[in-house]
Design an enzyme around this catalytic site. Sequence first.
Site, PDB file in Angstrom:
ATOM      1  N   GLY A  18      -3.829   4.462   5.426  1.00  0.00           N
ATOM      2  CA  GLY A  18      -3.030   4.707   4.966  1.00  0.00           C
ATOM      3  C   GLY A  18      -1.853   4.410   5.028  1.00  0.00           C
ATOM      4  NE  ARG A  37       3.586   1.054  -4.298  1.00  0.00           N
ATOM      5  CZ  ARG A  37       2.533   0.609  -3.818  1.00  0.00           C
ATOM      6  NH1 ARG A  37       2.385  -0.976  -4.420  1.00  0.00           N
ATOM      7  NH2 ARG A  37       2.296   1.164  -3.019  1.00  0.00           N
ATOM      8  NE  ARG A  83      -2.798   4.822  -1.308  1.00  0.00           N
ATOM      9  CZ  ARG A  83      -1.921   3.318  -1.318  1.00  0.00           C
ATOM     10  NH1 ARG A  83      -2.611   2.314  -1.976  1.00  0.00           N
ATOM     11  NH2 ARG A  83      -0.552   3.131  -1.684  1.00  0.00           N
ATOM     12  N   GLY A  95       4.242  -3.991  10.020  1.00  0.00           N
ATOM     13  CA  GLY A  95       4.568  -3.320   8.474  1.00  0.00           C
ATOM     14  C   GLY A  95       5.717  -4.062   7.544  1.00  0.00           C
ATOM     15  CG  ASP A 109      -7.386   0.683  -0.098  1.00  0.00           C
ATOM     16  OD1 ASP A 109      -8.758   0.453   0.210  1.00  0.00           O
ATOM     17  OD2 ASP A 109      -6.309   0.418   0.509  1.00  0.00           O
ATOM     18  CG  ASP A 148      -1.529  -0.899  -3.578  1.00  0.00           C
ATOM     19  OD1 ASP A 148       0.054  -1.441  -2.749  1.00  0.00           O
ATOM     20  OD2 ASP A 148      -2.446  -0.318  -2.619  1.00  0.00           O
ATOM     21  N   GLY A 171       0.375   1.619   5.725  1.00  0.00           N
ATOM     22  CA  GLY A 171       0.475   0.687   7.122  1.00  0.00           C
ATOM     23  C   GLY A 171       1.704   0.061   6.992  1.00  0.00           C
ATOM     24  NE  ARG A 172       2.311  -4.662   3.138  1.00  0.00           N
ATOM     25  CZ  ARG A 172       2.521  -5.892   2.119  1.00  0.00           C
ATOM     26  NH1 ARG A 172       3.231  -6.543   2.434  1.00  0.00           N
ATOM     27  NH2 ARG A 172       1.800  -5.499   1.243  1.00  0.00           N
TER      28      ARG A 172
END
Length: 465
Positions: free
Chosen positions: A82, A169, A176, A118, A241, A251, A84-85
């Site tokens: 998930g 972003r 995903r 985070g 992910d 990412d 996380g940040r």
Amino acid sequence: MTLHIPFDNSYAALPDAFYTRLNPTPVRAADTLAWNDALAGELGISGQDAAVFAGNVVPDGAAPLAQLYAGHQFGNYNPQLGDGRAILLGEVVDVNGVRRDIQLKGSGPTPYSRMGDGRSWLGPVLREYVVSEAMHALGIPTTRALAAVATGEPVLREQGPLPGAVLTRVASSHLRVGTFQIFAHRGHIDELRTLTDYAIARHHPDADGPLGLLAAVCAAQAELVAAWMSVGFIHGVMNTDNCTISGETIDYGPCAFMDGYHEGRVYSSIDQQGRYAFGNQPRIAVWNMAQLATSLIQLFDDKDAAIEQATAIVHAMPEQVQAAWLRRYGAKIGLSDATAEDQPLIEDLLALMQAQGADFTNTFAALGTDTARDQFTDRDAFDTWQVRWRDRNPDMSVMAQANPQIIPRNHRIEAMIEAAVAGDMDPFQRLMTALAQPYDVAAAFDDLRRPPTDDEIVPATFCGT
């Protein structure tokens, strides 16, 4: 001008099982470091406000949430990951009619932070900003960077306290493979079906059901990984992910562009076994699609028949990757009609480059000029190859469109980050200007094309968490 974002949210209308609703965590002193005015125009965003893009103010129409997903990390399944940040602020429909996410990355802890803070420090934020925008300029599907905002707060990492920042972003979505995996592994079939219908409608409307979605994602990922290979890009952490349903690159953690060519090149500090090495990326893309297939099969009553069809789709993917690779590498040597008979010519050049440490980008950029042989220590060997190549009557105009003159080299990114930490954003701005025209770089930026000297080599890149 007052900030206006024309939100039109759809993911937030899905059931609560897909996310946790929460606002970003405010920061001490928001200050805009970079703003992508052209992208803002595409998104229909007017004005800018550091407080919004740092997470201090939730704009009208936003529906902030952290998305839930799982994923295989270096081949090992993690049952819950998930955001996380990161916080998805919401979606807009851009001027081209494409629905796009707006996400804050580094916006504070969420229920999925797994003991993390985070936050992001400045280095990874600027790295992702530069590399994602460079990928866009190269014509490769990618998430985009809208803003980078300093937080005025330190972030603690192994190196000690570092300046914090938040990246805004933009993505076609943040769906995903891992988003599908979590519901399939939990046996939550209703949610899996809802997600599948949503993904088809949003990304692949011509797909016929779950297996049609699988085929469409396989095709998109095959094209994507071939595009990466054609510019010497190494993603560095191709976990499920980090593999999008849309076929966009996402990412930019321990990523890198190669300097000297090598099939086994690894930069990621966490890839100790070379799982995600440059030459392994096509195989891993297929492996990731097999995990998507495993999830989607759960939607069928007749699983044996579904397995047979899904297996055929995934097994066809290596040939798709190879066809895309041949088309792109054929163009890199000036062949718009490359066939299987041309593959040895391409592979022999790559073997020469690897054996002699030739720079990937500069070698292809120099083909057809008198300086190409200067990339090689054994110039006679290159001359022999070049005779064979010229017999194929390469088209220089095809090469010009396939071979960038400039890439975001690791040592330039590191120097830019070091300057930014010291308060100097000029190297960032200069790098962004140069990378905006990668196929026709101005002479004023020739120094940015130079490979690193021995003492400038960056041997490893890091994820930043």
